[in-house]
Scaffold this active site. Sequence first.
Site, PDB file in Angstrom:
ATOM      1  N   GLU A 249      -0.555 -30.125  38.249  1.00  0.00           N
ATOM      2  CA  GLU A 249      -1.324 -29.621  39.395  1.00  0.00           C
ATOM      3  C   GLU A 249      -1.654 -28.140  39.253  1.00  0.00           C
ATOM      4  OE1 GLU A 249       0.416 -30.410  43.257  1.00  0.00           O
ATOM      5  OE2 GLU A 249      -0.674 -32.280  43.434  1.00  0.00           O
TER       6      GLU A 249
ATOM      7  N   HIS B 256      11.084 -46.254  20.904  1.00  0.00           N
ATOM      8  CA  HIS B 256      10.775 -47.648  20.589  1.00  0.00           C
ATOM      9  C   HIS B 256       9.512 -48.117  21.308  1.00  0.00           C
ATOM     10  CE1 HIS B 256      14.656 -48.300  18.505  1.00  0.00           C
ATOM     11  NE2 HIS B 256      14.964 -47.256  19.242  1.00  0.00           N
TER      12      HIS B 256
ATOM     13  N   LYS C  78      -8.406 -38.373  48.537  1.00  0.00           N
ATOM     14  CA  LYS C  78      -8.071 -38.464  49.961  1.00  0.00           C
ATOM     15  C   LYS C  78      -9.312 -38.717  50.796  1.00  0.00           C
ATOM     16  CE  LYS C  78      -4.206 -35.211  49.957  1.00  0.00           C
ATOM     17  NZ  LYS C  78      -3.776 -33.892  50.414  1.00  0.00           N
TER      18      LYS C  78
HETATM   19  O1  PA5 Z   1       2.219 -28.992  45.307  1.00  0.00           O
HETATM   20  C1  PA5 Z   1       1.646 -29.340  46.316  1.00  0.00           C
HETATM   21  O2  PA5 Z   1       1.207 -28.520  47.145  1.00  0.00           O
HETATM   22  C2  PA5 Z   1       1.458 -30.804  46.653  1.00  0.00           C
HETATM   23  O3  PA5 Z   1       1.960 -31.628  45.678  1.00  0.00           O
HETATM   24  C3  PA5 Z   1       2.148 -31.128  47.968  1.00  0.00           C
HETATM   25  O4  PA5 Z   1       3.526 -30.851  47.854  1.00  0.00           O
HETATM   26  C4  PA5 Z   1       1.955 -32.593  48.358  1.00  0.00           C
HETATM   27  O5  PA5 Z   1       0.602 -32.923  48.365  1.00  0.00           O
HETATM   28  C5  PA5 Z   1       2.551 -32.859  49.733  1.00  0.00           C
HETATM   29  O6  PA5 Z   1       1.954 -32.046  50.702  1.00  0.00           O
HETATM   30  P1  PA5 Z   1       2.598 -31.837  52.121  1.00  0.00           P
HETATM   31  O7  PA5 Z   1       3.929 -31.194  51.971  1.00  0.00           O
HETATM   32  O8  PA5 Z   1       1.632 -30.980  52.873  1.00  0.00           O
HETATM   33  O9  PA5 Z   1       2.744 -33.202  52.756  1.00  0.00           O
END
Ligand code: PA5
Length: 449
Positions: free
Chosen positions: A286, A307, A421
């Site tokens: 990310e 494996h 989303k």
């Molecule tokens: O790193 C990030 O910001 C994301 O992976 C969030 O942690 C994830 O989308 C969850 O978001 P939230 O805590 O708002 O539910």
Amino acid sequence: MNQLQLNLKDAQSFVKGEDLSRFENQTYKTLTELEEKSKDVEASVGWLNLPRQAQGEDLRQIQETARMFAEKLDAVLVIGIGGSYLGTKAVIEALSPYFPTTNDRPRILFAGFNIDEDYHFELKKALEDREYGIIVISKSGTTTEPGIAFRIFKEHLEKKAGAQEAARRIIAITDREKGALRKLAGEKGYQTYSIPDDVGGRYSVLTPVGLVPIAMAGYDIEQLLAGAESMRRQTTSETNPKDNPAARYAVMRNALYTQGKAIEILGIYQARLYYLMEWWKQLFGESEGKDHKGIFPAIAQFTTDLHSMGQYIQEGRRILFETILSIEEPYHHLSVPQATDDTDNLNYLAGKRLYQVNAMAEAGTRLAHTDGEVPNITISIPTVNEYHLGQVIYFFEKACAISGMMLGVEPFNQPGVEAYKSNMFALLGKPGYEAEGERLWEKINRDKT
Ligand code: PA5
């Protein structure tokens, strides 16, 4: 206390000296920029100083809550997705026995990280006979997956324990003031913890996001933070870049990427680190995968995956490099027994600890893979405990930030996550998404014909 060690010698010959120097020369500037950014709330770099800022009083309050929950509950359901659960799961799984035999601490279970109907149905059944509580974690307070899970289990717990008792057993960890979860927590009177404004999800394991459930599982959050703090001190702009493992790892990753090594496999030889790899995968994926750039983070559990993935790693496209997270000493001793008949021809291993056999598998694989032109990096820690996990977590967070900045991307946002989303909302008919929904359904139906 022994420290995390980084070994780059099996990667060195795969990169050009000029690339290494180019990235090395950026280290000081990148670190000072990062430290400067940490003063700006909008920049989401507050995680940089978390270990230094950890307050004794706040930690004691978390430990006291954990103690009270542990006294009356035999399970705690942590609801969250992405950065709101992976760090917690990584630490708890790394420290927990594979086959728990005592129940002096509540079992930590997880939900809200998928929308799998069977998973949630079966979890509900499993919780039927348990005295359980919920820690619901969402920074935005509006994420669909944990939102659905929390709706299901809040209703379940309220029916089982009564609304008042359920409210006493629910903890919400969310934004200081924004979002539906903050609002609901206020209305219902849940105990709450705030996620700092300047700490994004995947960098949040050392905030209440990780600390509350990790303490609930019975692990030492002060040691976790102490390990992180030791790594913070080793990785500032004041450290000589040659002694800064996070910067050296970031430099090597970028130099390898310049040579076309576009996939990094994080590998382990001890299964208890599996979720640490999952957390790492999210952190780097990310943070770096943007603007059509970035190393693709993959994971492999060895020797199991030798494996299955071993063939590709050894002889497939030469676009890979490997980083092995290695533990020097396991918790237990177990040796290969001597057999009188030796029909399996394994007596040459008799008396050897499994750990020694595993270490030779690791060494042999490293030699084979580097011979097969897969550069190898090794990160080792003496043993798995809270202190060293704190070091590893902070090491990777810092390295990821430096690496992303050297790559020229913004490591602290994730705009690409929104695409799925908004399509999902449109297809499900969420208010406000009607026109987009019509367009997508038309496209789906057209593609069918
Ligand atoms: O790193 C990030 O910001 C994301 O992976 C969030 O942690 C994830 O989308 C969850 O978001 P939230 O805590 O708002 O539910």
